[in-house]
Scaffold this motif. Structure first.
Motif, PDB file in Angstrom:
ATOM      1  N   LYS A   1       0.902  -1.069  -0.033  1.00  0.00           N
ATOM      2  CA  LYS A   1      -0.045  -0.005  -0.017  1.00  0.00           C
ATOM      3  C   LYS A   1       0.819   1.498   0.033  1.00  0.00           C
ATOM      4  CE  LYS A   1      -3.767   2.077   2.509  1.00  0.00           C
ATOM      5  NZ  LYS A   1      -4.385   1.918   3.946  1.00  0.00           N
ATOM      6  N   SER A   2       2.033   1.366   0.640  1.00  0.00           N
ATOM      7  CA  SER A   2       2.846   2.506   0.706  1.00  0.00           C
ATOM      8  C   SER A   2       4.437   1.797   1.275  1.00  0.00           C
ATOM      9  CB  SER A   2       2.295   3.296   1.848  1.00  0.00           C
ATOM     10  OG  SER A   2       2.335   2.943   3.141  1.00  0.00           O
ATOM     11  N   GLY A   3       5.131   2.670   0.940  1.00  0.00           N
ATOM     12  CA  GLY A   3       6.596   2.028   1.463  1.00  0.00           C
ATOM     13  C   GLY A   3       7.577   1.457   0.287  1.00  0.00           C
ATOM     14  N   GLN A   4       8.530   0.797   0.686  1.00  0.00           N
ATOM     15  CA  GLN A   4       9.242   0.309  -0.169  1.00  0.00           C
ATOM     16  C   GLN A   4       9.841  -0.967   0.527  1.00  0.00           C
ATOM     17  OE1 GLN A   4      12.603   2.918  -1.480  1.00  0.00           O
ATOM     18  NE2 GLN A   4      12.954   1.573  -3.277  1.00  0.00           N
ATOM     19  N   VAL A   5      10.161  -2.060  -0.411  1.00  0.00           N
ATOM     20  CA  VAL A   5      10.534  -3.330   0.316  1.00  0.00           C
ATOM     21  C   VAL A   5      11.689  -3.708  -0.609  1.00  0.00           C
ATOM     22  CG1 VAL A   5      10.187  -5.835   0.618  1.00  0.00           C
ATOM     23  CG2 VAL A   5       8.270  -3.833   1.237  1.00  0.00           C
ATOM     24  N   ALA A   6      12.587  -4.364   0.118  1.00  0.00           N
ATOM     25  CA  ALA A   6      13.997  -4.820  -0.772  1.00  0.00           C
ATOM     26  C   ALA A   6      13.693  -6.425  -0.673  1.00  0.00           C
ATOM     27  CB  ALA A   6      15.165  -4.611  -0.021  1.00  0.00           C
ATOM     28  N   ILE A   7      13.812  -7.069  -1.816  1.00  0.00           N
ATOM     29  CA  ILE A   7      13.764  -8.594  -2.012  1.00  0.00           C
ATOM     30  C   ILE A   7      15.008  -9.094  -1.975  1.00  0.00           C
ATOM     31  CG2 ILE A   7      12.848 -10.667  -3.401  1.00  0.00           C
ATOM     32  CD1 ILE A   7      10.701  -8.610  -2.423  1.00  0.00           C
ATOM     33  N   LEU A   8      15.375  -9.900  -1.140  1.00  0.00           N
ATOM     34  CA  LEU A   8      16.657 -10.682  -0.838  1.00  0.00           C
ATOM     35  C   LEU A   8      16.815 -12.223  -1.242  1.00  0.00           C
ATOM     36  CD1 LEU A   8      17.602  -8.860   2.429  1.00  0.00           C
ATOM     37  CD2 LEU A   8      18.224  -8.141  -0.027  1.00  0.00           C
ATOM     38  N   GLN A   9      17.515 -12.707  -1.967  1.00  0.00           N
ATOM     39  CA  GLN A   9      17.783 -14.100  -1.960  1.00  0.00           C
ATOM     40  C   GLN A   9      19.151 -14.700  -1.478  1.00  0.00           C
ATOM     41  OE1 GLN A   9      15.574 -15.994  -4.167  1.00  0.00           O
ATOM     42  NE2 GLN A   9      16.523 -17.818  -3.288  1.00  0.00           N
ATOM     43  N   GLU A  10      18.853 -15.763  -1.009  1.00  0.00           N
ATOM     44  CA  GLU A  10      20.047 -16.321  -0.214  1.00  0.00           C
ATOM     45  C   GLU A  10      20.921 -17.248  -1.213  1.00  0.00           C
ATOM     46  OE1 GLU A  10      21.022 -19.879   3.118  1.00  0.00           O
ATOM     47  OE2 GLU A  10      19.917 -18.223   3.568  1.00  0.00           O
ATOM     48  N   ILE A  11      22.164 -16.909  -1.432  1.00  0.00           N
ATOM     49  CA  ILE A  11      22.858 -17.556  -2.363  1.00  0.00           C
ATOM     50  C   ILE A  11      24.092 -18.048  -1.662  1.00  0.00           C
ATOM     51  CG2 ILE A  11      24.339 -17.553  -4.596  1.00  0.00           C
ATOM     52  CD1 ILE A  11      21.208 -17.462  -4.833  1.00  0.00           C
TER      53      ILE A  11
END
Length: 236
Positions: A10-20
């Motif tokens: 709805k609002s804001g910002q999210v970082a997507i992180l992948q475990e490698i």
């Protein structure tokens, strides 16, 4: 973790992180209007495939999987099913490109550009059923296939009649047809799904153009093909 909900930002910002290799690596940002947490709905084990971290105050609507699944399976909402499947493939491409040894060395901008080459038109294969044929023997390789999840086989490609099968793992996907990057080639045998699988395809012409301006990538493909015992069809 097993998942049972998705979230619409709805609002804001999210970082997507992948475990490698036990290290979390950045995939991309998600913004208001985008959905997160939906990948597990279409994965076989309903487990989360990445982590999400809010980088500023963020609000989201919560969508229960049971309700989302009900809407997805409604014959009157086939457009929603296609949207979810296309989004799953697009995001799975992001993850697999970050994992694959050929593409992990590319910078983020180049991986994004490569992902954008994928054919996500309604007629393009995405989710394929067991025994579904992707290509026929002797057909020209005009697309390179990126097997995201599942198992496919080159039916009877060897003299003894044995199949060459390619099965993804949590850390391994496959490009098939990469020799076409260097010239006109044909599929040695039918390419057939052996399990429920997810796949995308990249037009050879677009991939050649991409590689032409990135000699290090082109050289890496050549090295993998030379090293691969099944190099005529596969780089892994």
């Amino acid at each position: 973790l097993r998942a049972d909900k998705a979230f619409v930002l709805k609002s804001g910002q999210v970082a997507i992180l992948q475990e490698i290799d036990r290290t979390e690596k950045f995939l991309r940002f998600r913004y208001p209007g985008e959905v997160i947490g939906d990948m597990a709905l279409l994965s076989g084990d309903h487990r989360r495939t990445a982590s999400c971290m809010a980088i500023e105050p963020t609000e989201a609507w919560v969508v229960d999987y049971a309700r989302l699944r009900q809407l997805r399976d409604d014959p009157r909402r086939s457009d929603l099913r296609h949207l979810l499947e296309r989004q799953y493939v697009e995001r799975r491409i992001e993850t697999r490109l970050l994992q694959h040894p050929l593409t992990a060395r590319l910078d983020i901008a180049d991986r994004v550009r490569l992902g954008e080459l994928a054919d996500t038109a309604p007629a393009a294969p995405m989710r394929i059923a067991p025994q579904q044929r992707l290509v026929e023997k002797a057909a020209a390789v005009d697309h390179v296939y990126f097997l995201l999840d599942g198992t496919v086989a080159l039916a009877h490609p060897t003299e003894d009649g044995a199949e060459a099968t390619f099965t993804t793992t949590a850390k391994r996907a496959f490009f098939l047809g990469l020799p076409a990057l260097f010239g006109n080639v044909h599929w040695p045998n039918d390419l057939i799904a052996r399990t429920d699988s997810w796949v995308t395809r990249l037009p050879v012409s677009a991939l050649r153009e991409f590689a032409a301006s990135r000699p290090a990538f082109r050289e890496a493909v050549a090295e993998l093909l030379i090293a691969s015992p099944s190099g005529r069809a596969l780089a892994a």
